[in-house]
Design a protein around this motif. Structure first.
Motif, PDB file in Angstrom:
ATOM      1  N   ALA A 179       5.973  -0.549  -7.297  1.00  0.00           N
ATOM      2  CA  ALA A 179       6.169  -1.960  -7.629  1.00  0.00           C
ATOM      3  C   ALA A 179       7.300  -2.598  -6.839  1.00  0.00           C
ATOM      4  N   SER A 180       8.260  -1.768  -6.397  1.00  0.00           N
ATOM      5  CA  SER A 180       9.407  -2.307  -5.663  1.00  0.00           C
ATOM      6  C   SER A 180       9.286  -2.152  -4.156  1.00  0.00           C
ATOM      7  N   ASP A 181       8.454  -1.199  -3.718  1.00  0.00           N
ATOM      8  CA  ASP A 181       8.286  -0.940  -2.289  1.00  0.00           C
ATOM      9  C   ASP A 181       6.814  -0.653  -2.013  1.00  0.00           C
ATOM     10  N   ALA A 182       6.079  -1.684  -1.625  1.00  0.00           N
ATOM     11  CA  ALA A 182       4.628  -1.575  -1.442  1.00  0.00           C
ATOM     12  C   ALA A 182       4.231  -0.607  -0.342  1.00  0.00           C
ATOM     13  N   SER A 183       5.200  -0.190   0.483  1.00  0.00           N
ATOM     14  CA  SER A 183       4.872   0.753   1.556  1.00  0.00           C
ATOM     15  C   SER A 183       4.705   2.178   1.005  1.00  0.00           C
ATOM     16  N   LEU A 184       5.214   2.414  -0.201  1.00  0.00           N
ATOM     17  CA  LEU A 184       5.067   3.726  -0.841  1.00  0.00           C
ATOM     18  C   LEU A 184       3.797   3.704  -1.678  1.00  0.00           C
ATOM     19  N   GLN A 185       2.806   4.482  -1.257  1.00  0.00           N
ATOM     20  CA  GLN A 185       1.504   4.454  -1.903  1.00  0.00           C
ATOM     21  C   GLN A 185       0.979   5.864  -2.149  1.00  0.00           C
ATOM     22  N   VAL A 186       0.101   5.981  -3.151  1.00  0.00           N
ATOM     23  CA  VAL A 186      -0.543   7.265  -3.421  1.00  0.00           C
ATOM     24  C   VAL A 186      -1.996   7.012  -3.813  1.00  0.00           C
ATOM     25  N   PRO A 187      -2.944   7.767  -3.228  1.00  0.00           N
ATOM     26  CA  PRO A 187      -4.356   7.605  -3.609  1.00  0.00           C
ATOM     27  C   PRO A 187      -4.610   8.209  -4.994  1.00  0.00           C
ATOM     28  N   VAL A 188      -5.479   7.553  -5.733  1.00  0.00           N
ATOM     29  CA  VAL A 188      -5.770   7.997  -7.100  1.00  0.00           C
ATOM     30  C   VAL A 188      -7.245   8.377  -7.211  1.00  0.00           C
ATOM     31  N   GLU A 189      -7.499   9.587  -7.708  1.00  0.00           N
ATOM     32  CA  GLU A 189      -8.859  10.047  -7.982  1.00  0.00           C
ATOM     33  C   GLU A 189      -9.141   9.869  -9.475  1.00  0.00           C
ATOM     34  N   PHE A 190     -10.242   9.205  -9.785  1.00  0.00           N
ATOM     35  CA  PHE A 190     -10.598   8.957 -11.191  1.00  0.00           C
ATOM     36  C   PHE A 190     -12.088   8.712 -11.287  1.00  0.00           C
ATOM     37  N   ASP A 191     -12.770   9.450 -12.176  1.00  0.00           N
ATOM     38  CA  ASP A 191     -14.219   9.299 -12.283  1.00  0.00           C
ATOM     39  C   ASP A 191     -14.643   8.675 -13.607  1.00  0.00           C
TER      40      ASP A 191
END
Length: 225
Positions: A179-191
């Motif tokens: 929320a504070s640094d949009a460059s930090l991202q992680v992919p989320v797996e969810f079915d």
């Protein structure tokens, strides 16, 4: 009553007495546990019987080796600096993780400090653990990295615009950013099914665990309330 009959009655009575003694010993050894606080357990005066101690799991204090889970708990209504080590052989529930309430039943081992060797472990999420303020940020998750792989945690972040895909799509279901640094991202797996209100830019709170491949495998996704 003749002598032979008397002998038989004495023998039968003896067998009954022995069986009752064994049953009482077994029942006594598995009797109700005494509920004590973390501070009382650390006092070392309950090392002769079964006890039940409840406390919140100290963040990142847990590890599993040879199917034995060890972690520390503290009393959220007492002195948080006092922590009790718990040793549990078996698999913890999916709700186990940082800050959850752990209800541990077993016996105290004082041979090397004080440790609770638990035979039963029940976990539940305290209400505060459901809020985004007590979930990990993407930045903090990135900092922890491999140290919390396969550990159930809460993750808070913002759904990256254009990253949402269908259940049967290739790659991650969506990507969440800090929320504070949009460059930090992680992919989320969810079915599972996502709430209709979740879309680009939505602040979400996700339950799941970090995989060794670097993606976050979610078991539940909710909009931040």
């Amino acid at each position: 009553m003749n002598t032979k009959t008397k002998r038989r009655l004495v023998a039968v009575t003896g067998v009954i007495v022995v069986v009752l003694a064994i049953v009482l010993a077994v029942v006594g050894s598995g009797g109700a546990a005494k509920t004590v606080s973390v501070a009382e357990a650390l006092g070392g005066s309950y090392d002769s019987g079964r006890v039940q101690v409840s406390g919140n799991v100290v963040d990142n204090s847990f590890a599993t080796e040879d199917n034995v889970l060890t972690f520390d708990i503290y009393d959220p209504e007492g002195d948080a600096s006092q922590t009790l080590r718990v040793r549990y052989e078996g698999a913890a529930s999916s709700t186990f993780g940082n800050g959850v309430t752990a209800i541990c039943t077993g016996r105290l081992d004082t041979s090397n400090g004080v440790e609770l060797v638990a035979s039963e472990l029940v976990t539940k999420c305290p209400s505060k653990y459901e809020s985004a303020t007590d979930a990990l940020t993407v930045a903090r998750l990135t900092e922890y990295g491999d140290s919390i792989v396969d550990t159930t945690v809460k993750l808070a972040g913002v759904l990256v615009e254009g990253s949402l895909s269908s259940v049967d799509g290739q790659g991650p279901r969506f990507i969440v950013a800090d929320a504070s640094d949009a460059s930090l991202q992680v992919p989320v797996e969810f079915d599972g099914a996502l709430p209709e209100t979740i879309g680009d830019g939505t602040s979400v709170v996700i339950t799941g665990s970090l995989s060794d491949a670097g993606s976050f495998v979610a078991t539940d996704v909710a909009q931040e309330g």
